[in-house]
Design an enzyme around this catalytic site. Structure first.
Site, PDB file in Angstrom:
ATOM      1  N   GLU A  79       0.851  -1.197   0.000  1.00 54.73           N
ATOM      2  CA  GLU A  79       0.000   0.000   0.000  1.00 54.73           C
ATOM      3  C   GLU A  79       0.886   1.247   0.000  1.00 54.73           C
ATOM      4  O   GLU A  79       0.398   2.355   0.159  1.00 54.73           O
ATOM      5  CB  GLU A  79      -0.959  -0.009   1.178  1.00 54.73           C
ATOM      6  CG  GLU A  79      -0.308  -0.146   2.539  1.00 54.73           C
ATOM      7  CD  GLU A  79      -1.322  -0.168   3.665  1.00 54.73           C
ATOM      8  OE1 GLU A  79      -2.009   0.848   3.839  1.00 54.73           O
ATOM      9  OE2 GLU A  79      -1.433  -1.202   4.354  1.00 54.73           O
ATOM     10  N   CYS A 111      -3.570  -3.610   4.514  1.00 53.98           N
ATOM     11  CA  CYS A 111      -2.695  -4.669   5.030  1.00 53.98           C
ATOM     12  C   CYS A 111      -3.145  -6.068   4.632  1.00 53.98           C
ATOM     13  O   CYS A 111      -2.476  -7.046   4.966  1.00 53.98           O
ATOM     14  CB  CYS A 111      -2.622  -4.591   6.552  1.00 53.98           C
ATOM     15  SG  CYS A 111      -1.939  -3.050   7.131  1.00 53.98           S
ATOM     16  N   HIS A 233      -2.611 -10.299  11.989  1.00 56.36           N
ATOM     17  CA  HIS A 233      -2.087  -9.034  11.479  1.00 56.36           C
ATOM     18  C   HIS A 233      -1.757  -8.209  12.721  1.00 56.36           C
ATOM     19  O   HIS A 233      -2.596  -8.076  13.622  1.00 56.36           O
ATOM     20  CB  HIS A 233      -3.139  -8.327  10.612  1.00 56.36           C
ATOM     21  CG  HIS A 233      -2.789  -6.881  10.385  1.00 56.36           C
ATOM     22  ND1 HIS A 233      -1.580  -6.514   9.833  1.00 56.36           N
ATOM     23  CD2 HIS A 233      -3.440  -5.728  10.687  1.00 56.36           C
ATOM     24  CE1 HIS A 233      -1.518  -5.193   9.785  1.00 56.36           C
ATOM     25  NE2 HIS A 233      -2.624  -4.691  10.292  1.00 56.36           N
TER      26      HIS A 233
HETATM   27  P1  HMG Z   1      -3.985   6.252  21.870  1.00 58.85           P
HETATM   28  O1  HMG Z   1      -5.158   7.131  22.065  1.00 58.85           O
HETATM   29  O2  HMG Z   1      -2.654   6.893  21.773  1.00 58.85           O
HETATM   30  O3  HMG Z   1      -3.823   5.215  23.023  1.00 58.85           O
HETATM   31  O4  HMG Z   1      -4.279   5.384  20.567  1.00 58.85           O
HETATM   32  P2  HMG Z   1      -4.847   4.799  24.192  1.00 58.85           P
HETATM   33  O5  HMG Z   1      -5.171   5.970  25.065  1.00 58.85           O
HETATM   34  O6  HMG Z   1      -5.977   4.028  23.585  1.00 58.85           O
HETATM   35  O7  HMG Z   1      -3.901   3.839  25.020  1.00 58.85           O
HETATM   36  C1  HMG Z   1      -3.415   2.662  24.467  1.00 58.85           C
HETATM   37  C2  HMG Z   1      -3.279   1.630  25.585  1.00 58.85           C
HETATM   38  O8  HMG Z   1      -2.211   2.032  26.457  1.00 58.85           O
HETATM   39  C3  HMG Z   1      -4.519   1.511  26.476  1.00 58.85           C
HETATM   40  O9  HMG Z   1      -4.673   0.143  26.778  1.00 58.85           O
HETATM   41  C4  HMG Z   1      -4.103   2.263  27.727  1.00 58.85           C
HETATM   42  O10 HMG Z   1      -4.799   1.850  28.902  1.00 58.85           O
HETATM   43  C5  HMG Z   1      -2.645   1.897  27.812  1.00 58.85           C
HETATM   44  P3  HMG Z   1      -5.951  -0.675  26.242  1.00 58.85           P
HETATM   45  O11 HMG Z   1      -7.143  -0.022  26.822  1.00 58.85           O
HETATM   46  O12 HMG Z   1      -5.940  -0.532  24.735  1.00 58.85           O
HETATM   47  O13 HMG Z   1      -5.712  -2.080  26.681  1.00 58.85           O
HETATM   48  N1  HMG Z   1      -1.813   2.784  28.651  1.00 58.85           N
HETATM   49  C6  HMG Z   1      -0.851   2.332  29.486  1.00 58.85           C
HETATM   50  N2  HMG Z   1      -0.419   1.084  29.752  1.00 58.85           N
HETATM   51  C7  HMG Z   1       0.617   0.946  30.637  1.00 58.85           C
HETATM   52  N3  HMG Z   1       1.218   2.004  31.247  1.00 58.85           N
HETATM   53  C8  HMG Z   1       0.808   3.281  31.010  1.00 58.85           C
HETATM   54  C9  HMG Z   1      -0.274   3.462  30.086  1.00 58.85           C
HETATM   55  N4  HMG Z   1      -0.916   4.569  29.602  1.00 58.85           N
HETATM   56  C10 HMG Z   1      -1.862   4.135  28.736  1.00 58.85           C
HETATM   57  N5  HMG Z   1       1.424   4.294  31.619  1.00 58.85           N
HETATM   58  C11 HMG Z   1      -4.044   3.809  18.799  1.00 58.85           C
HETATM   59  C12 HMG Z   1      -3.776   4.091  20.277  1.00 58.85           C
HETATM   60  C13 HMG Z   1      -3.663   2.377  18.521  1.00 58.85           C
HETATM   61  C14 HMG Z   1      -5.527   4.008  18.491  1.00 58.85           C
HETATM   62  C15 HMG Z   1      -3.177   4.767  17.946  1.00 58.85           C
HETATM   63  O14 HMG Z   1      -1.820   4.512  18.162  1.00 58.85           O
HETATM   64  C16 HMG Z   1      -3.462   4.661  16.451  1.00 58.85           C
HETATM   65  O15 HMG Z   1      -4.352   5.319  15.927  1.00 58.85           O
HETATM   66  N6  HMG Z   1      -2.663   3.801  15.709  1.00 58.85           N
HETATM   67  C17 HMG Z   1      -2.858   3.573  14.268  1.00 58.85           C
HETATM   68  C18 HMG Z   1      -4.080   2.742  13.950  1.00 58.85           C
HETATM   69  C19 HMG Z   1      -3.903   1.265  14.242  1.00 58.85           C
HETATM   70  O16 HMG Z   1      -2.817   0.749  14.361  1.00 58.85           O
HETATM   71  N7  HMG Z   1      -5.055   0.576  14.345  1.00 58.85           N
HETATM   72  C20 HMG Z   1      -5.064  -0.875  14.544  1.00 58.85           C
HETATM   73  C21 HMG Z   1      -6.268  -1.548  13.908  1.00 58.85           C
HETATM   74  S1  HMG Z   1      -6.437  -1.137  12.177  1.00 58.85           S
HETATM   75  C22 HMG Z   1      -5.234  -2.111  11.384  1.00 58.85           C
HETATM   76  O17 HMG Z   1      -4.678  -2.985  11.966  1.00 58.85           O
HETATM   77  C23 HMG Z   1      -4.901  -1.775   9.962  1.00 58.85           C
HETATM   78  C24 HMG Z   1      -3.599  -1.004   9.749  1.00 58.85           C
HETATM   79  O18 HMG Z   1      -2.491  -1.886   9.886  1.00 58.85           O
HETATM   80  C25 HMG Z   1      -3.602  -0.326   8.378  1.00 58.85           C
HETATM   81  C26 HMG Z   1      -3.845  -1.183   7.147  1.00 58.85           C
HETATM   82  O19 HMG Z   1      -4.657  -2.090   7.101  1.00 58.85           O
HETATM   83  O20 HMG Z   1      -3.206  -0.837   6.136  1.00 58.85           O
HETATM   84  C27 HMG Z   1      -3.411   0.083  10.781  1.00 58.85           C
END
Ligand code: HMG
Length: 391
Positions: A79, A111, A233
């Site tokens: 991609e 992906c 994935h």
């Molecule tokens: P965010 O808002 O930065 O993070 O977004 P959050 O507030 O949701 O926190 C993440 C986790 O960290 C949470 O745990 C918190 O509790 C924890 P969870 O509730 O998820 O179990 N946390 C802590 N843990 C330990 N110690 C601490 C602490 N503080 C917080 N001190 C998000 C995270 C993944 C949404 C963001 O990084 C993002 O948008 N990433 C890109 C999108 C992505 O990867 N999505 C995955 C699904 S889609 C997919 O897989 C397709 C893709 O590969 C693309 C394609 O297909 O081409 C992306």
């Protein structure tokens, strides 16, 4: 006829950052990135590496002269391709010295597309039993500095040879798949970074897994016991874990323990490379195969493929006799150990130092990049690739 993955290898660039350093620079608790997201290190690509060179470097590791003589189809899943018209597969075909009587194409669906590539390859081998198909899955994941997605970036490629009587793992039938038009993650043609609705993408991913896993079990009359391990994935390692936990709520202790223990093994390479988009599921598989010490021949592995937008698929593979003897474990571990850690300051400079759109002529310094295959520049709007082994 048994058809499946005969060979598998991966490549990732020679630089990485530690996610603890990134957390410090962004004013975030390191625990969020290391535990909450589950990422330890993130690969950083220099501008001499693009999706073509990453894939060709991955393929160099696995191809023998016999493969080069027999491969008659190159399917390049990406991609983050380099041309709107010409297939990345053609550049790779030339760099690898493959024979002229081969098809070379590029396919896309976020992906997911490497899985489509494997299924196309399987059909091709079923019709042409002596064929060997090279499936390449290669990407550089970019969300931008200081964005929510930044911690889930990475770069790398997986190369696979699909053939009959595979040495590693068969690709079994049936598989189940589905499409649902969703804007969870996308990258418009004018942007070199992805747009994402992060929280929605996580929900969409988990729902796809739950639905497809349930459909598969119903179709094949199987249950958790029938899967020795599940691979995912893996955009970041907490993502696959969340999906797995969503189907373990009512599981018995033995199934829970087995599947969670193998998930720990499978996530290892993803945690120190980052999201490599199309290749991500197959990096998870490589990690499981290379790092486990208990999976026996004949074990059934379930694979969950997800590509935003969205298309997903669940299917299985069966490990073949002596599969361990056909893995590149030492080379992969060495490559990962040889990488150089860079500072956040240097990473930001590398990230911003891209080739501007529309530049028709540029020369790049390939000496600083230890990879055998590099992008050496652009001449009259034509990309110039080199294989240093042939200089
Ligand atoms: P965010 O808002 O930065 O993070 O977004 P959050 O507030 O949701 O926190 C993440 C986790 O960290 C949470 O745990 C918190 O509790 C924890 P969870 O509730 O998820 O179990 N946390 C802590 N843990 C330990 N110690 C601490 C602490 N503080 C917080 N001190 C998000 C995270 C993944 C949404 C963001 O990084 C993002 O948008 N990433 C890109 C999108 C992505 O990867 N999505 C995955 C699904 S889609 C997919 O897989 C397709 C893709 O590969 C693309 C394609 O297909 O081409 C992306």
């Amino acid at each position: 006829m048994k058809i499946g993955i005969d060979k598998i290898g991966f490549y990732t660039p020679a630089m990485y950052i530690d996610t603890g350093d990134l957390a410090e620079a962004r004013g975030v608790e390191p625990g969020k990135f290391k535990v909450g997201i589950g990422q330890e290190k993130m690969a950083v690509a220099p501008k001499t590496q693009d999706s073509v060179t990453l894939a060709a470097n991955a393929a160099l590791r696995i191809l023998t002269q016999d493969d080069i003589d027999k491969i008659d189809y190159v399917i390049f899943a990406t991609e983050t391709g380099v041309d709107h018209s010409k297939a990345a597969g053609i550049f790779a075909h030339d760099l690898l010295g493959l024979k002229k009587s081969a098809r070379s194409i590029e396919i896309k669906q976020a992906c997911y597309s490497a899985t489509a590539g494997i299924q196309i390859a399987k059909g091709h081998v079923a019709l042409n039993p002596d064929s060997r198909v090279l499936v390449l899955a290669s990407d550089i994941s970019r969300y931008g500095l200081n964005t929510g997605g930044e911690i889930t970036q990475g770069a790398g490629a997986v190369a696979m040879v699909i053939a009959r009587d595979p040495k590693l793992m068969t690709i079994e039938s049936p598989s189940v798949y589905q499409t649902d038009d969703a804007m969870d993650f996308w990258r418009p043609l004018y942007s070199d970074t992805a747009y994402v609705q992060g929280k929605f993408s996580v929900i969409q991913y988990i729902n796809f897994f739950k639905e497809l896993f349930a459909q598969y079990q119903e179709k094949t009359q199987t249950s958790l016991k029938d899967f020795e391990a599940l691979v995912f994935h893996t955009p970041y390692t907490k993502m696959g874990l969340k999906a797995l936990q969503a189907v373990l709520e009512d599981a018995d202790e033995a199934d829970k323990k087995r599947l969670l223990d193998y998930y720990e093994v499978a996530k290892h390479y993803n945690a120190i490379v980052g999201n490599i988009y199309t290749g991500s599921l197959y990096l998870n598989l490589i990690s499981l195969l290379e790092q486990n010490n208990s999976l026996e021949d004949g074990a059934t592995i379930g694979l969950f493929s997800y590509g935003s937008g969205s298309v997903g698929e669940f299917f299985t593979g069966v490990l073949q006799p002596d599969y361990r003897n056909h893995l590149l474990t030492e080379q992969h571990v060495q490559m990962l150990e040889d990488r150089k850690q860079i500072s956040i300051d240097r990473y930001e400079k590398v990230f911003m130092d891209t080739i501007p759109n529309g530049i028709g002529d540029i020369e790049l310094d390939i000496e600083a990049d230890p990879a055998p295959i590099c992008l050496a520049g652009i001449k009259d709007h034509m990309r110039q690739y080199v294989n240093k082994n042939h200089l």
